[in-house]
Design a protein around this motif. Structure first.
Motif, mmCIF file in Angstrom:
data_model
loop_
_atom_site.group_PDB
_atom_site.id
_atom_site.type_symbol
_atom_site.label_atom_id
_atom_site.label_comp_id
_atom_site.label_asym_id
_atom_site.label_seq_id
_atom_site.Cartn_x
_atom_site.Cartn_y
_atom_site.Cartn_z
ATOM 1 N N MET A 1 -51.200 -16.077 18.129
ATOM 2 C CA MET A 1 -50.984 -14.662 17.890
ATOM 3 C C MET A 1 -49.541 -14.330 18.228
ATOM 4 O O MET A 1 -48.971 -14.878 19.169
ATOM 5 N N GLU A 2 -48.974 -13.445 17.444
ATOM 6 C CA GLU A 2 -47.605 -13.012 17.688
ATOM 7 C C GLU A 2 -47.580 -11.500 17.806
ATOM 8 O O GLU A 2 -48.475 -10.810 17.329
ATOM 9 N N GLN A 3 -46.516 -10.999 18.420
ATOM 10 C CA GLN A 3 -46.357 -9.554 18.504
ATOM 11 C C GLN A 3 -46.112 -9.009 17.099
ATOM 12 O O GLN A 3 -45.395 -9.618 16.307
ATOM 13 N N PRO A 4 -46.731 -7.865 16.768
ATOM 14 C CA PRO A 4 -46.545 -7.320 15.424
ATOM 15 C C PRO A 4 -45.107 -6.851 15.206
ATOM 16 O O PRO A 4 -44.443 -6.431 16.157
ATOM 17 N N PRO A 5 -44.611 -6.932 13.964
ATOM 18 C CA PRO A 5 -43.243 -6.491 13.681
ATOM 19 C C PRO A 5 -43.047 -5.031 14.085
ATOM 20 O O PRO A 5 -43.890 -4.183 13.849
ATOM 21 N N GLY A 6 -41.932 -4.756 14.728
ATOM 22 C CA GLY A 6 -41.639 -3.400 15.174
ATOM 23 C C GLY A 6 -42.133 -3.122 16.572
ATOM 24 O O GLY A 6 -41.793 -2.103 17.164
ATOM 25 N N PHE A 7 -42.961 -4.005 17.110
ATOM 26 C CA PHE A 7 -43.497 -3.821 18.457
ATOM 27 C C PHE A 7 -43.120 -4.992 19.365
ATOM 28 O O PHE A 7 -43.740 -5.206 20.390
ATOM 29 N N THR A 8 -42.126 -5.739 18.962
ATOM 30 C CA THR A 8 -41.710 -6.901 19.730
ATOM 31 C C THR A 8 -40.957 -6.443 20.973
ATOM 32 O O THR A 8 -40.043 -5.636 20.887
ATOM 33 N N ASN A 9 -41.362 -6.976 22.112
ATOM 34 C CA ASN A 9 -40.691 -6.677 23.373
ATOM 35 C C ASN A 9 -39.825 -7.882 23.727
ATOM 36 O O ASN A 9 -40.355 -8.940 24.073
ATOM 37 N N PRO A 10 -38.486 -7.746 23.658
ATOM 38 C CA PRO A 10 -37.619 -8.908 23.925
ATOM 39 C C PRO A 10 -37.713 -9.399 25.367
ATOM 40 O O PRO A 10 -37.449 -10.565 25.647
ATOM 41 N N LEU A 11 -38.135 -8.519 26.287
ATOM 42 C CA LEU A 11 -38.257 -8.938 27.684
ATOM 43 C C LEU A 11 -39.521 -9.767 27.911
ATOM 44 O O LEU A 11 -39.601 -10.540 28.858
ATOM 45 N N LYS A 12 -40.527 -9.582 27.056
ATOM 46 C CA LYS A 12 -41.798 -10.304 27.180
ATOM 47 C C LYS A 12 -42.184 -10.873 25.818
ATOM 48 O O LYS A 12 -43.135 -10.418 25.182
ATOM 49 N N PRO A 13 -41.467 -11.885 25.334
ATOM 50 C CA PRO A 13 -41.694 -12.380 23.973
ATOM 51 C C PRO A 13 -43.039 -13.076 23.765
ATOM 52 O O PRO A 13 -43.477 -13.222 22.643
ATOM 53 N N HIS A 14 -43.691 -13.494 24.829
ATOM 54 C CA HIS A 14 -44.956 -14.214 24.680
ATOM 55 C C HIS A 14 -46.176 -13.315 24.903
ATOM 56 O O HIS A 14 -47.305 -13.786 24.862
ATOM 57 N N PHE A 15 -45.934 -12.041 25.147
ATOM 58 C CA PHE A 15 -47.043 -11.103 25.313
ATOM 59 C C PHE A 15 -47.577 -10.708 23.945
ATOM 60 O O PHE A 15 -46.854 -10.693 22.963
#
Length: 164
Positions: A1-15
């Protein structure tokens, strides 16, 4: 699973996002909707039938079925359910899922006459003569060519199964 586009948190990339409720269009959505409806009907005093879990029965005074009871009892159920779900009152029941419904002094009378006539009309058998057995005196053989489009035959067989 990946973070959805537009909701990516650069501080927590694996969340990833946690889904708290089923969304429309997902496989789980119908199950989640049924669970909510089930809980709402149970809170009104209905019981799920053991023979068919989509049939809810309420013993004693009040609605026998969600769609068939006294106007005041139906109005209570509609008001309660409309606080949780979008509900539309379509008035007294006359036709539902191929069943004609007629209210009498003794209860509800249900038949499938309209559905059967519709099926006879669709298959051009409305003027056909009756015979003792469905095949009459014909012998089955498979020497005929295959149907170019078997969907009409398949839908007719399905409609006959639904009728029975």
């Amino acid at each position: 699973m990946e973070q959805p586009p537009g909701f990516t948190n650069p501080l927590k990339p694996h969340f990833v996002c946690k889904l708290n409720r089923s969304l429309y269009g997902l496989k789980q959505a119908t199950r989640a909707w049924y669970d909510e409806l089930f809980q709402a009907l149970i809170s009104l005093g209905f019981q799920s039938s053991q023979a068919d879990t989509s049939l809810f029965i309420k013993a004693g005074p009040g609605p026998d079925l969600v769609f068939g009871s006294s106007p005041s009892a139906c109005q209570q159920v509609i008001q309660h359910l409309s606080s949780q779900f979008p509900v539309k009152d379509l008035g007294p029941l006359h036709y539902f899922l191929g069943l004609q419904v007629t209210r009498t002094d003794r209860g509800l009378f249900m038949n499938q006459t309209k559905y059967a006539y519709g099926l006879l009309h669709k298959t051009d058998f409305l003027g056909a003569k009756a015979c003792a057995t469905p095949l009459g005196s014909f012998k089955l053989d498979n020497s005929s060519p295959l149907l170019a489009d078997p969907t009409f035959y398949q839908s007719t067989v399905g409609a006959l199964q639904y009728l029975t």
